[in-house]
Design an enzyme around this catalytic site. Sequence first.
Site, short mmCIF file in Angstrom:
data_model
loop_
_atom_site.label_atom_id
_atom_site.label_comp_id
_atom_site.label_asym_id
_atom_site.label_seq_id
_atom_site.Cartn_x
_atom_site.Cartn_y
_atom_site.Cartn_z
N GLY A 218 0.83 -1.21 0.00
CA GLY A 218 0.00 0.00 0.00
C GLY A 218 0.86 1.26 0.00
N ARG B 35 -1.77 -7.52 13.14
CA ARG B 35 -2.93 -8.43 13.25
C ARG B 35 -3.76 -8.06 14.48
NH1 ARG B 35 1.05 -13.22 11.71
NH2 ARG B 35 1.05 -12.77 9.49
N TYR C 270 -5.33 -9.81 3.57
CA TYR C 270 -4.04 -9.20 3.91
C TYR C 270 -3.64 -9.49 5.35
CZ TYR C 270 -6.60 -4.88 5.46
OH TYR C 270 -7.42 -3.97 6.04
N GLU C 271 -2.40 -9.30 5.60
CA GLU C 271 -1.80 -9.58 6.91
C GLU C 271 -1.95 -11.05 7.29
OE1 GLU C 271 -0.25 -6.60 7.74
OE2 GLU C 271 0.84 -8.19 8.73
C1 LIG Z 1 -3.05 -0.33 8.41
C2 LIG Z 1 -2.39 -1.60 8.04
C3 LIG Z 1 -3.02 -2.27 6.82
C4 LIG Z 1 -2.31 -3.55 6.54
C5 LIG Z 1 -2.27 -3.84 5.07
C6 LIG Z 1 -1.79 -5.24 4.78
C7 LIG Z 1 -0.28 -5.37 4.84
C8 LIG Z 1 0.16 -6.76 4.46
O1 LIG Z 1 -0.61 -7.58 4.04
S1 LIG Z 1 1.79 -7.08 4.69
C9 LIG Z 1 2.02 -8.75 4.21
C10 LIG Z 1 1.45 -9.72 5.21
N1 LIG Z 1 1.84 -11.05 4.88
C11 LIG Z 1 1.62 -12.07 5.66
O2 LIG Z 1 0.99 -11.92 6.69
C12 LIG Z 1 2.17 -13.37 5.22
C13 LIG Z 1 1.59 -14.52 5.97
N2 LIG Z 1 2.56 -15.58 6.14
C14 LIG Z 1 3.28 -15.76 7.30
O3 LIG Z 1 3.13 -14.99 8.25
C15 LIG Z 1 4.21 -16.93 7.37
O4 LIG Z 1 4.69 -17.30 6.17
C16 LIG Z 1 3.57 -18.14 8.04
C17 LIG Z 1 3.38 -17.79 9.50
C18 LIG Z 1 2.23 -18.48 7.43
C19 LIG Z 1 4.43 -19.37 7.90
O5 LIG Z 1 5.76 -19.05 8.19
P1 LIG Z 1 6.93 -20.13 8.00
O6 LIG Z 1 8.20 -19.45 8.25
O7 LIG Z 1 6.77 -20.82 6.70
O8 LIG Z 1 6.64 -21.00 9.20
P2 LIG Z 1 6.08 -22.46 9.51
O9 LIG Z 1 7.05 -23.44 8.96
O10 LIG Z 1 4.65 -22.65 9.16
O11 LIG Z 1 6.19 -22.33 11.06
C20 LIG Z 1 7.42 -22.18 11.71
C21 LIG Z 1 7.27 -21.86 13.15
O12 LIG Z 1 7.30 -20.44 13.33
C22 LIG Z 1 6.21 -20.01 14.09
N3 LIG Z 1 5.83 -18.68 13.64
C23 LIG Z 1 5.44 -18.30 12.40
N4 LIG Z 1 5.18 -16.99 12.40
C24 LIG Z 1 5.41 -16.53 13.65
C25 LIG Z 1 5.33 -15.24 14.27
N5 LIG Z 1 4.92 -14.17 13.59
N6 LIG Z 1 5.65 -15.15 15.58
C26 LIG Z 1 6.06 -16.23 16.27
N7 LIG Z 1 6.15 -17.46 15.73
C27 LIG Z 1 5.83 -17.60 14.44
C28 LIG Z 1 5.15 -21.04 13.84
O13 LIG Z 1 4.22 -21.06 14.90
C29 LIG Z 1 5.95 -22.31 13.77
O14 LIG Z 1 6.24 -22.73 15.08
P3 LIG Z 1 6.42 -24.31 15.39
O15 LIG Z 1 7.46 -24.82 14.45
O16 LIG Z 1 6.81 -24.32 16.83
O17 LIG Z 1 5.10 -24.92 15.13
C1 LIG Z 2 -6.04 -4.86 0.14
C2 LIG Z 2 -4.71 -5.55 0.25
C3 LIG Z 2 -3.63 -4.85 0.77
C4 LIG Z 2 -2.37 -5.45 0.85
N1 LIG Z 2 -1.32 -4.73 1.30
C5 LIG Z 2 -0.08 -5.30 1.32
C6 LIG Z 2 1.05 -4.56 1.75
O1 LIG Z 2 0.95 -3.39 2.09
N2 LIG Z 2 2.28 -5.15 1.74
C7 LIG Z 2 2.44 -6.45 1.36
O2 LIG Z 2 3.56 -6.94 1.38
N3 LIG Z 2 1.37 -7.19 0.98
C8 LIG Z 2 0.13 -6.66 0.95
N4 LIG Z 2 -0.96 -7.40 0.56
C9 LIG Z 2 -0.76 -8.79 0.16
C10 LIG Z 2 -1.30 -9.77 1.18
O3 LIG Z 2 -0.54 -9.73 2.37
C11 LIG Z 2 -1.30 -11.16 0.57
O4 LIG Z 2 -2.22 -11.14 -0.50
C12 LIG Z 2 -1.69 -12.21 1.60
O5 LIG Z 2 -0.66 -12.39 2.54
C13 LIG Z 2 -2.05 -13.57 0.95
O6 LIG Z 2 -1.03 -14.00 0.13
P1 LIG Z 2 -1.31 -14.46 -1.39
O7 LIG Z 2 -1.99 -13.32 -2.06
O8 LIG Z 2 -0.03 -14.92 -1.93
O9 LIG Z 2 -2.34 -15.63 -1.30
P2 LIG Z 2 -2.00 -17.16 -1.49
O10 LIG Z 2 -1.07 -17.59 -0.43
O11 LIG Z 2 -1.62 -17.41 -2.88
O12 LIG Z 2 -3.42 -17.77 -1.19
C14 LIG Z 2 -4.29 -18.29 -2.21
C15 LIG Z 2 -5.03 -19.51 -1.65
O13 LIG Z 2 -4.09 -20.52 -1.33
C16 LIG Z 2 -4.33 -20.99 -0.01
N5 LIG Z 2 -3.06 -21.37 0.62
C17 LIG Z 2 -1.85 -20.74 0.54
N6 LIG Z 2 -0.94 -21.37 1.30
C18 LIG Z 2 -1.56 -22.40 1.89
C19 LIG Z 2 -1.15 -23.41 2.81
N7 LIG Z 2 0.09 -23.49 3.28
N8 LIG Z 2 -2.06 -24.33 3.20
C20 LIG Z 2 -3.34 -24.26 2.75
N9 LIG Z 2 -3.78 -23.33 1.89
C21 LIG Z 2 -2.92 -22.40 1.47
C22 LIG Z 2 -4.97 -19.82 0.71
O14 LIG Z 2 -5.74 -20.27 1.82
C23 LIG Z 2 -5.84 -19.23 -0.39
O15 LIG Z 2 -7.05 -19.92 -0.43
C24 LIG Z 2 -2.22 -6.81 0.45
C25 LIG Z 2 -3.32 -7.52 -0.03
C26 LIG Z 2 -4.54 -6.91 -0.15
C27 LIG Z 2 -5.70 -7.70 -0.69
#
Ligand SMILES: CCCCCCCC(=O)SCCNC(=O)CCNC(=O)[C@H](O)C(C)(C)COP(=O)(O)OP(=O)(O)OC[C@H]1O[C@@H](n2cnc3c(N)ncnc32)[C@H](O)[C@@H]1OP(=O)(O)O
Ligand SMILES: Cc1cc2nc3c(=O)[nH]c(=O)nc-3n(C[C@H](O)[C@H](O)[C@H](O)COP(=O)(O)OP(=O)(O)OC[C@H]3O[C@@H](n4cnc5c(N)ncnc54)[C@H](O)[C@@H]3O)c2cc1C
Length: 664
Positions: A201, A304, A447-448
């Site tokens: 964003g 979150r 997101y997030e």
């Molecule tokens: C105003 C603001 C508006 C916001 C706009 C939106 C902004 C965004 O979207 S920014 C982008 C956000 N993106 C995400 O959130 C991505 C989501 N994905 C993730 O967080 C990670 O890839 C995740 C947690 C799913 C998996 O991580 P990965 O390194 O592959 O870990 P995984 O192998 O599954 O787990 C490893 C271990 O780490 C732990 N772990 C993972 N994340 C965390 C964390 N954040 N804190 C502590 N522990 C964690 C797990 O619990 C696991 O523990 P254990 O082995 O004991 O079970």
């Molecule tokens: C409005 C908006 C704002 C955003 N802002 C930001 C930002 O500021 N910065 C930033 O970095 N990102 C941002 N994002 C991106 C956002 O964080 C990602 O879209 C989000 O983390 C999901 O990742 P993806 O799009 O790759 O979905 P994917 O991971 O490709 O998910 C697609 C499908 O696959 C499934 N899937 C994926 N992995 C697994 C798994 N391990 N097991 C089972 N099912 C799975 C999901 O459940 C879902 O159904 C934004 C997104 C939106 C929509």
Amino acid sequence: MERDSSPSDQFHRYKNLIQNGDNPDITKERQGASFNLYNMQCFVYENDHKLQRRQEILEFVESHREFDDPVHPHFLNRDEQIDRATRKCLAMVDNLDAIDVTDYFDEAPLYQLLTIGRELHCLSLHYGMFLPTIQVHTEKSLILGPFQMAASKAILGTFAQTELGHGSNLSKLETTATYDATTKEFVIHTPTMSAGKWWPGGLGKSANYAAVMAQLYTSGESKGPHLFMVQLRDNAHAPLPGVTVGDIGPKLGNNANDNGFLIFDHYRIPRRNMFMKYSKVEADGTYIPPPHAKLGFGAMVLVRLLMIRDQTCQLGAAAVIAIRYSAVRHSAVRQGEINEGEGEVQILDYRTQQYRLLPQLARSFPSSQRMRSRNSTSKYVTKQINNNANMELLPELHALSSGLKAVITWEVAQGIEQLRLSCGGHGYSRASAFPDMYAYAVGGCTYEGENIVMLLQVARFLMMIAKEVRSGNPKLAEIAEYIAKPDAVTARISSWKTCSDEDIIHDFEAVTRKLIFATFDRLTTLERTMKKKEAWNACSIDLCKAARMHVKTYLVKNFLARVRTCEDPASRTVMHTLAKLYAFDLISGGGGHFMKGGFLSEKQFNEVQLGIYEMLAAIRPDSVALADSWAISDLELRSVLGRRDGNVYPALLEWAQQSPLNQN
Ligand SMILES: CCCCCCCC(=O)SCCNC(=O)CCNC(=O)[C@H](O)C(C)(C)COP(=O)(O)OP(=O)(O)OC[C@H]1O[C@@H](n2cnc3c(N)ncnc32)[C@H](O)[C@@H]1OP(=O)(O)O
Ligand SMILES: Cc1cc2nc3c(=O)[nH]c(=O)nc-3n(C[C@H](O)[C@H](O)[C@H](O)COP(=O)(O)OP(=O)(O)OC[C@H]3O[C@@H](n4cnc5c(N)ncnc54)[C@H](O)[C@@H]3O)c2cc1C
């Protein structure tokens, strides 16, 4: 040919019919409430100070002309929306003295809602993630410079993590940050098309800096994803050489935010631009790992937690709109009369309408309440990490924040849609505010952290606890203590009037425990014949169910506990009924889990259903006052249907009048 009258003339003819004062139906509803509104509002906002602060902030915004909207934002095109949001945003941050900026959970979001409205804008990521990233990930001795620059808007940042090819799976991000010990720089590079950053964003047009997540390579070895502070644009705001950046185009919502893309071509940044609070790269390239591998994801945990409260307030606002509208809307068709010949009824009197509205209203309270205490938990955890390098609470906080985020954003989005439908045709108009609310809320499911992915993180935590309990040597986090309690064979739930909070909690805990262990047993059985990850995938639907149930149990327990703290008896009585409605509605919706193995008998299930109907009737007379207890001003609500005075129809005409199509 001359026209008889322009749309504007016609409008003014109608406008003369506008009644003065509040709609009488809504006034009558307020007069019939069983509790004192002020006492209830103090309970909802914890104390009268918070309530007073809401009023002060509202008065501040209303008295500053720079926050006015000359044209209603619904009638703007995308460029104009971005201009408006930017102008408002700057006015907002120029007047930050109006609020306590450290109050992320109450004052800051309220101020933003009042000034800009319900959407992400060009500075959302700057304040929502860039500043928190600096706070969480910069070494103490170095934080002042970047923090002050970001806080004073000398630099504007975003959080660039997601790529075209990978969002959820952070470990597979492809952007690289390779350390060059000869120049003491990192080379940031986008090696493939799928490695391009996509979504951040504020990136498209506004930000000149970003916190970039990239795979760290040093001394020829890969060290996983790390965060780097990267300048993207020069002082004239043009992209720097080696940086390609732009806007990704319109989206379902949040269109005042310039979400963008970003491609690096061997772009060099100084070594110190790595965020080195937890992990480090020394000048010679030596890597020092963090005390906990996932500390680098700390900013996401914080956001979150922030989202949970923010999103729940959206559901509260949606319930306010639908309830007020249902009090002033009358059913005009003959089959709408409950007693034939007695005329039209308020749609709020239909039991089906109550069933659409009141469980959503109930749902909006517990999570908003809990976030206040989660706020202090997160502060406590951060302090523990900072002072003692104590990581023990991190898994609990991660599981809790991920689970609440997933369950609440889903319930909020579904709830808003249900409430929109409950307003019939007018719910479909943007004047209602529902479309914007839904677009905003449903983005939060993705997101997030995509919701299913977040639930699976909770499930990992639960399976670990189940394993420990089975091994007889559990080290239980507070949120999981119930998992080690002995099994319960039958449910205790009975009539809503007689069953106690303990009975409800007993049943929720027992059902969740059964679900967790049934899933754990299935998983361990499959693991005997399958690879671990295959077994996990085969069980993943049940894993998500267990995770959801765990979070709902947490919410039910906390709602009931919070109600017990209400000092005003009349408010406590109605809140208690609302909390029971919340719990009974969850049991009814998750009937399968509760009835499995005869835990809940058919008779008990019928009591639950009947209880819901009776509670709807009991809460009905208080519903408008309960909506008012959210203390949401019209400016914050931004809905023609939900206006406090209930004068919906003239306001709808007035709103439509602003359509550019009516200007000539
Ligand atoms: C105003 C603001 C508006 C916001 C706009 C939106 C902004 C965004 O979207 S920014 C982008 C956000 N993106 C995400 O959130 C991505 C989501 N994905 C993730 O967080 C990670 O890839 C995740 C947690 C799913 C998996 O991580 P990965 O390194 O592959 O870990 P995984 O192998 O599954 O787990 C490893 C271990 O780490 C732990 N772990 C993972 N994340 C965390 C964390 N954040 N804190 C502590 N522990 C964690 C797990 O619990 C696991 O523990 P254990 O082995 O004991 O079970
Ligand atoms: C409005 C908006 C704002 C955003 N802002 C930001 C930002 O500021 N910065 C930033 O970095 N990102 C941002 N994002 C991106 C956002 O964080 C990602 O879209 C989000 O983390 C999901 O990742 P993806 O799009 O790759 O979905 P994917 O991971 O490709 O998910 C697609 C499908 O696959 C499934 N899937 C994926 N992995 C697994 C798994 N391990 N097991 C089972 N099912 C799975 C999901 O459940 C879902 O159904 C934004 C997104 C939106 C929509």
